[in-house]
Design a protein around this motif. Structure first.
Motif, PDB file in Angstrom:
ATOM      1  N   ILE A 144      64.696  26.055  36.083  1.00 47.06           N
ATOM      2  CA  ILE A 144      64.377  24.838  36.570  1.00 47.06           C
ATOM      3  C   ILE A 144      62.998  24.531  36.858  1.00 47.06           C
ATOM      4  O   ILE A 144      62.300  25.322  37.725  1.00 47.06           O
ATOM      5  CB  ILE A 144      65.252  24.107  37.453  1.00 47.06           C
ATOM      6  CG1 ILE A 144      64.895  24.585  38.938  1.00 47.06           C
ATOM      7  CG2 ILE A 144      66.685  24.337  37.307  1.00 47.06           C
ATOM      8  CD1 ILE A 144      65.619  23.573  39.783  1.00 47.06           C
ATOM      9  N   GLU A 205      65.733  23.313  32.536  1.00 56.21           N
ATOM     10  CA  GLU A 205      66.156  22.238  33.061  1.00 56.21           C
ATOM     11  C   GLU A 205      64.987  21.530  33.806  1.00 56.21           C
ATOM     12  O   GLU A 205      64.202  22.165  34.766  1.00 56.21           O
ATOM     13  CB  GLU A 205      67.428  22.287  33.872  1.00 56.21           C
ATOM     14  CG  GLU A 205      67.907  21.033  34.669  1.00 56.21           C
ATOM     15  CD  GLU A 205      69.101  21.269  35.233  1.00 56.21           C
ATOM     16  OE1 GLU A 205      69.870  20.457  35.924  1.00 56.21           O
ATOM     17  OE2 GLU A 205      69.736  22.358  35.332  1.00 56.21           O
ATOM     18  N   TYR A 231      67.101  19.963  29.080  1.00 60.57           N
ATOM     19  CA  TYR A 231      68.066  18.919  30.207  1.00 60.57           C
ATOM     20  C   TYR A 231      67.207  18.348  31.176  1.00 60.57           C
ATOM     21  O   TYR A 231      66.321  19.067  31.945  1.00 60.57           O
ATOM     22  CB  TYR A 231      69.086  19.817  30.511  1.00 60.57           C
ATOM     23  CG  TYR A 231      69.936  18.785  31.261  1.00 60.57           C
ATOM     24  CD1 TYR A 231      70.774  17.827  30.536  1.00 60.57           C
ATOM     25  CD2 TYR A 231      70.394  18.982  32.737  1.00 60.57           C
ATOM     26  CE1 TYR A 231      71.745  17.139  31.278  1.00 60.57           C
ATOM     27  CE2 TYR A 231      71.436  18.327  33.318  1.00 60.57           C
ATOM     28  CZ  TYR A 231      72.100  17.378  32.618  1.00 60.57           C
ATOM     29  OH  TYR A 231      73.108  16.535  33.283  1.00 60.57           O
TER      30      TYR A 231
END
Length: 461
Positions: A144, A205, A231
């Motif tokens: 992430i 993400e 995402y």
């Protein structure tokens, strides 16, 4: 993570569980073949006994899930994992033996169970020895990128360092020159194209962790990232997914309103829940009546007063009801007024300490469940004076009353008995997660995990 019925399950747990199921099927089939070889008969085609194989695998796997074989601790410690496996397989075999006695000739030969148990233990331990070292590696962790470098970003950095974390942070991007509380943060103006920066870090993400979102949302950047197939998640939703709690520090009404959840009132799920409550509570009251009467007598012999404890609690939509339990404290336990339970509480009697550990004191609550005042699964019902205090101290406390209180619950299996405002705050985060994400699947997980709490009552009071 994989989302199943609104509840998130880590990839590592899912992979381990699927391999375990295959190994359990293999273990009982090997046991069958070994036994038939010993008595010089043909094992037959495995498809002819598929029902028996699935029954063994299903019961043992359920026992494994119930005792915590897929918890973070079990994934991190081989000693812990083996101990839980031995208990789970033993409980599973005992359960199958009981079913075999009740339905003779319908399940496995009892002579096969010992072999199946030994094969299962060996294969499951071998699986953890082989897969265990890989479960916590980056191949099972999401990458992430965090937009923000303040206190929220710091919390994400700390969360990523915890054992069993399901993610690794590739980069922090400070969206302004304001306070930076994480190391290695890159200033936004130093990045020409944020989308390319996300690609370079191989992040799957992006989490928005800005301290102040008003007039500060980088909409063009977020659109560029989103259209690249990455995402984008907000801080509150990310924390909810990773911790199984609703974060009170960052919670706001708009997030509760627009996020997915709070479907407990749907006709089908609520009807199924009520049917389960009625059937199981009635059965338990009939089956455990001798146990309740026996311990009621023991409580009465040790301590004067009624063996049953009745107290007003707050239930669904804030309506009061009278809760019934076996009394575990002295009759004069609250002569000086209501007070929080303590660790090693001196007010608890000797019999009371035992019935609390094995949860026998909770059995009379099945009457409350049968009457519809409680459910088997839900937030713990609190006393009116505590509720008034907690509602004034904790935001969104009243929202936990949007579902029926329960004998067990998401907070009860994840956090010890609350003994202060701060404990209640943390338990509220779990209660809100349950109220928001309730499904029959989550109820099933909680009921299974309750066995773990009974067998290993860490923090019970």
């Amino acid at each position: 993570m994989i989302r199943m019925f609104k509840h998130y399950i880590p990839y590592a747990v899912m992979v381990l569980a699927l391999v375990d199921i295959v190994l359990l099927l293999l273990a009982v089939d090997l046991a069958w073949r070994m036994r038939t070889y010993q008595i010089a008969t043909s094992p037959g085609d495995w498809r002819e006994r598929i029902a028996e194989l699935c029954i063994f695998a299903g019961i043992v796997f359920t026992a494994m899930a119930a005792v915590g074989s897929y918890s973070v601790a079990a994934l991190q410690s081989m000693r812990f994992a083996i101990a839980r496996l031995l208990v789970a397989v033993s409980l599973g075999v005992i359960g199958i033996s009981i079913l075999d006695l009740m339905l003779p000739g319908e399940l496995l030969w009892r002579s096969i169970l010992l072999y199946a148990m030994l094969f299962a233990i060996a294969l499951l331990i071998g699986n953890r020895l082989l897969l265990g070292p890989m479960l916590g590696t980056s191949r099972f962790q999401r990458r992430i990128l965090v937009l923000g470098a303040g206190a929220r970003a710091r919390r994400l950095a700390d969360l990523a360092k915890k054992p069993g974390s399901g993610f690794v942070i590739t980069s922090f991007v400070a969206m302004s020159d304001a306070e930076i509380r994480v190391d290695r943060a890159v200033l936004r103006h130093e990045i020409d194209d944020l989308g390319l920066h996300v690609d370079r870090t191989r992040a799957g993400e992006v989490v928005l962790a800005l301290e102040e979102r008003r007039n500060a949302l980088p909409l063009k950047d977020l659109l560029r990232i989103k259209t690249r197939g990455v995402y984008v998640n907000d801080f509150s939703s990310f924390i909810e997914r990773e911790t199984g709690r609703v974060d009170l520090d960052t919670l706001n009404p708009s997030w509760l309103i627009f996020s997915d959840g709070f479907s407990s009132g749907r006709l089908l799920s609520s009807g199924a829940k009520r049917t389960f409550d009625v059937v199981v509570s009635l059965a338990l009251l009939v089956i455990t009546a001798p146990v309740i009467l026996l311990f009621a007598l023991l409580v009465r012999l040790e301590s004067p007063g009624s063996p049953f404890f009745r107290q007003k609690r707050i239930g669904l939509y804030g309506e009061p009801f009278v809760l019934t339990k076996l009394r575990s404290m002295r009759q004069d336990a609250e002569a000086g007024g209501a007070q929080w339970a303590q660790k090693d509480d001196p007010r608890v009697t000797r019999i009371g300490r035992f019935i609390r550990k094995v949860r026998i004191d909770e059995l009379p609550q099945c009457w409350n469940v049968l009457k519809g005042e409680m459910s088997f699964v839900g937030p713990r019902p609190e006393r009116p004076n505590f509720v008034a205090e907690l509602e004034s101290e904790l935001p969104y406390y009243a929202e936990r009353h949007m579902v029926k209180p329960g004998i067990t619950g998401w907070a009860q299996i994840n956090f010890p008995y609350g003994a202060s405002i701060e404990d209640s705050r943390e338990k509220l985060e779990y209660d809100l997660y349950y109220a928001k994400n309730y499904t029959p699947f989550l109820d099933l997980l909680i009921l299974l995990q309750t066995l773990r709490v009974i067998l290993w009552p860490e923090g019970a009071r």
